[in-house]
Scaffold this motif. Structure first.
Motif, PDB file in Angstrom:
ATOM      1  N   THR A 222     -42.588 -45.550  59.854  1.00 34.59           N
ATOM      2  CA  THR A 222     -41.754 -45.891  61.149  1.00 34.59           C
ATOM      3  C   THR A 222     -40.604 -46.722  60.598  1.00 34.59           C
ATOM      4  O   THR A 222     -39.552 -46.639  61.140  1.00 34.59           O
ATOM      5  CB  THR A 222     -42.862 -46.576  62.183  1.00 34.59           C
ATOM      6  OG1 THR A 222     -43.722 -45.405  62.406  1.00 34.59           O
ATOM      7  CG2 THR A 222     -41.811 -46.757  63.322  1.00 34.59           C
ATOM      8  N   THR A 223     -41.237 -47.834  59.898  1.00 33.60           N
ATOM      9  CA  THR A 223     -40.192 -48.845  59.522  1.00 33.60           C
ATOM     10  C   THR A 223     -38.902 -48.316  58.860  1.00 33.60           C
ATOM     11  O   THR A 223     -37.640 -48.629  59.025  1.00 33.60           O
ATOM     12  CB  THR A 223     -40.680 -49.959  58.584  1.00 33.60           C
ATOM     13  OG1 THR A 223     -41.869 -50.450  59.454  1.00 33.60           O
ATOM     14  CG2 THR A 223     -39.771 -51.242  58.203  1.00 33.60           C
ATOM     15  N   LEU A 224     -39.018 -47.352  57.742  1.00 35.06           N
ATOM     16  CA  LEU A 224     -38.015 -46.836  57.043  1.00 35.06           C
ATOM     17  C   LEU A 224     -37.385 -45.854  57.813  1.00 35.06           C
ATOM     18  O   LEU A 224     -36.284 -45.529  57.595  1.00 35.06           O
ATOM     19  CB  LEU A 224     -38.909 -46.046  56.019  1.00 35.06           C
ATOM     20  CG  LEU A 224     -39.589 -46.828  54.809  1.00 35.06           C
ATOM     21  CD1 LEU A 224     -40.432 -46.021  53.810  1.00 35.06           C
ATOM     22  CD2 LEU A 224     -38.591 -47.903  54.249  1.00 35.06           C
ATOM     23  N   GLN A 225     -38.169 -45.061  58.810  1.00 36.19           N
ATOM     24  CA  GLN A 225     -37.322 -43.943  59.791  1.00 36.19           C
ATOM     25  C   GLN A 225     -36.249 -44.825  60.787  1.00 36.19           C
ATOM     26  O   GLN A 225     -35.493 -44.317  60.952  1.00 36.19           O
ATOM     27  CB  GLN A 225     -38.400 -43.135  60.558  1.00 36.19           C
ATOM     28  CG  GLN A 225     -38.939 -42.176  59.670  1.00 36.19           C
ATOM     29  CD  GLN A 225     -38.095 -40.917  59.396  1.00 36.19           C
ATOM     30  OE1 GLN A 225     -37.212 -40.842  59.762  1.00 36.19           O
ATOM     31  NE2 GLN A 225     -38.659 -40.093  58.486  1.00 36.19           N
ATOM     32  N   SER A 226     -36.692 -46.089  61.172  1.00 36.78           N
ATOM     33  CA  SER A 226     -35.869 -46.639  62.000  1.00 36.78           C
ATOM     34  C   SER A 226     -34.897 -47.419  61.376  1.00 36.78           C
ATOM     35  O   SER A 226     -34.099 -47.948  62.203  1.00 36.78           O
ATOM     36  CB  SER A 226     -36.719 -47.689  62.854  1.00 36.78           C
ATOM     37  OG  SER A 226     -37.408 -48.683  62.157  1.00 36.78           O
ATOM     38  N   SER A 227     -34.837 -47.463  60.192  1.00 28.39           N
ATOM     39  CA  SER A 227     -33.707 -48.113  59.353  1.00 28.39           C
ATOM     40  C   SER A 227     -32.453 -47.239  59.343  1.00 28.39           C
ATOM     41  O   SER A 227     -32.509 -45.806  59.442  1.00 28.39           O
ATOM     42  CB  SER A 227     -34.179 -48.260  57.980  1.00 28.39           C
ATOM     43  OG  SER A 227     -32.900 -48.787  57.256  1.00 28.39           O
TER      44      SER A 227
ATOM     45  N   PRO B 293     -34.376 -36.635  56.040  1.00 30.47           N
ATOM     46  CA  PRO B 293     -35.347 -37.234  54.976  1.00 30.47           C
ATOM     47  C   PRO B 293     -34.879 -38.561  54.510  1.00 30.47           C
ATOM     48  O   PRO B 293     -33.801 -38.859  54.339  1.00 30.47           O
ATOM     49  CB  PRO B 293     -35.463 -36.110  54.142  1.00 30.47           C
ATOM     50  CG  PRO B 293     -34.205 -35.401  53.914  1.00 30.47           C
ATOM     51  CD  PRO B 293     -33.654 -35.271  55.419  1.00 30.47           C
ATOM     52  N   ILE B 294     -35.829 -39.249  54.207  1.00 29.66           N
ATOM     53  CA  ILE B 294     -35.711 -40.584  53.542  1.00 29.66           C
ATOM     54  C   ILE B 294     -35.531 -40.373  51.953  1.00 29.66           C
ATOM     55  O   ILE B 294     -36.700 -39.542  51.430  1.00 29.66           O
ATOM     56  CB  ILE B 294     -36.783 -41.787  53.833  1.00 29.66           C
ATOM     57  CG1 ILE B 294     -36.766 -41.807  55.383  1.00 29.66           C
ATOM     58  CG2 ILE B 294     -36.902 -42.864  53.283  1.00 29.66           C
ATOM     59  CD1 ILE B 294     -38.198 -42.474  55.929  1.00 29.66           C
ATOM     60  N   ILE B 295     -34.626 -40.802  51.286  1.00 32.09           N
ATOM     61  CA  ILE B 295     -34.547 -40.651  49.878  1.00 32.09           C
ATOM     62  C   ILE B 295     -35.158 -41.756  49.213  1.00 32.09           C
ATOM     63  O   ILE B 295     -34.460 -43.021  49.519  1.00 32.09           O
ATOM     64  CB  ILE B 295     -33.157 -40.316  49.435  1.00 32.09           C
ATOM     65  CG1 ILE B 295     -32.720 -39.070  50.265  1.00 32.09           C
ATOM     66  CG2 ILE B 295     -32.823 -40.113  48.035  1.00 32.09           C
ATOM     67  CD1 ILE B 295     -33.350 -37.929  49.960  1.00 32.09           C
ATOM     68  N   VAL B 296     -35.809 -41.778  48.123  1.00 31.56           N
ATOM     69  CA  VAL B 296     -36.428 -42.802  47.561  1.00 31.56           C
ATOM     70  C   VAL B 296     -35.693 -43.210  46.033  1.00 31.56           C
ATOM     71  O   VAL B 296     -35.556 -41.975  45.468  1.00 31.56           O
ATOM     72  CB  VAL B 296     -37.621 -42.931  47.159  1.00 31.56           C
ATOM     73  CG1 VAL B 296     -38.386 -44.050  46.534  1.00 31.56           C
ATOM     74  CG2 VAL B 296     -38.820 -42.688  48.364  1.00 31.56           C
TER      75      VAL B 296
END
Length: 147
Positions: free
Chosen positions: A93-98, A48-51
């Protein structure tokens, strides 16, 4: 892969195929010690992406929060929901590819404003006014002048 029958740690793959939903790989295996067969499923691990919020607290990325904010900015505007969904998918997608698994809410806000600017300028100004905490008419004028 540990055999469920004898506990031996070595097996060979007899057959591999995707499941009907194409979300997993089904593998038929045979234990190298007892020769019994068993099935395993392989899935992609979703990290997961954490904010990181302004107050330094952390929470899991939620695309529905972005949608709600964008819908609020687009209220009474002729904006297609499909355009907003596409923009949110591009942001995700931008965040996942980071490489980074943690992202600041400020970075997400910038990405949202970038997308809204191309979708609807009024919605962009509305969103920016809340995001950038405009406190005067002059702040609105300055933001509009940048456009």
């Amino acid at each position: 892969m540990k055999c469920p029958f004898c506990g031996y740690g070595e097996s060979k793959v007899i057959d591999s195929r995707p499941t009907e939903e194409n979300e997993r790989i089904r593998r038929r295996r045979e234990c190298l010690r007892c020769s019994k067969r068993f099935t395993t499923y392989e899935i992609i691990e979703d990290v997961p992406i954490i904010v990181i919020k302004k107050d330094k607290s952390r929470e899991v990325f939620d695309r529905n929060k972005i949608l709600k904010g964008m819908l609020r900015a687009c209220e009474k505007r002729s904006v297609n929901i499909s355009d907003l969904e596409a923009a949110i998918s591009e942001i995700e997608t931008t965040l996942q590819s980071s490489i980074d698994r943690e992202v600041t809410s400020a970075k997400i806000g910038e990405l949202i404003m970038e997308k809204l600017k191309t979708i609807d300028e009024v919605a962009y100004v509305r969103f920016a006014s809340v995001y950038k905490e405009f406190d005067s008419a002059q702040a609105f004028r300055e933001e509009i002048a940048k456009m």
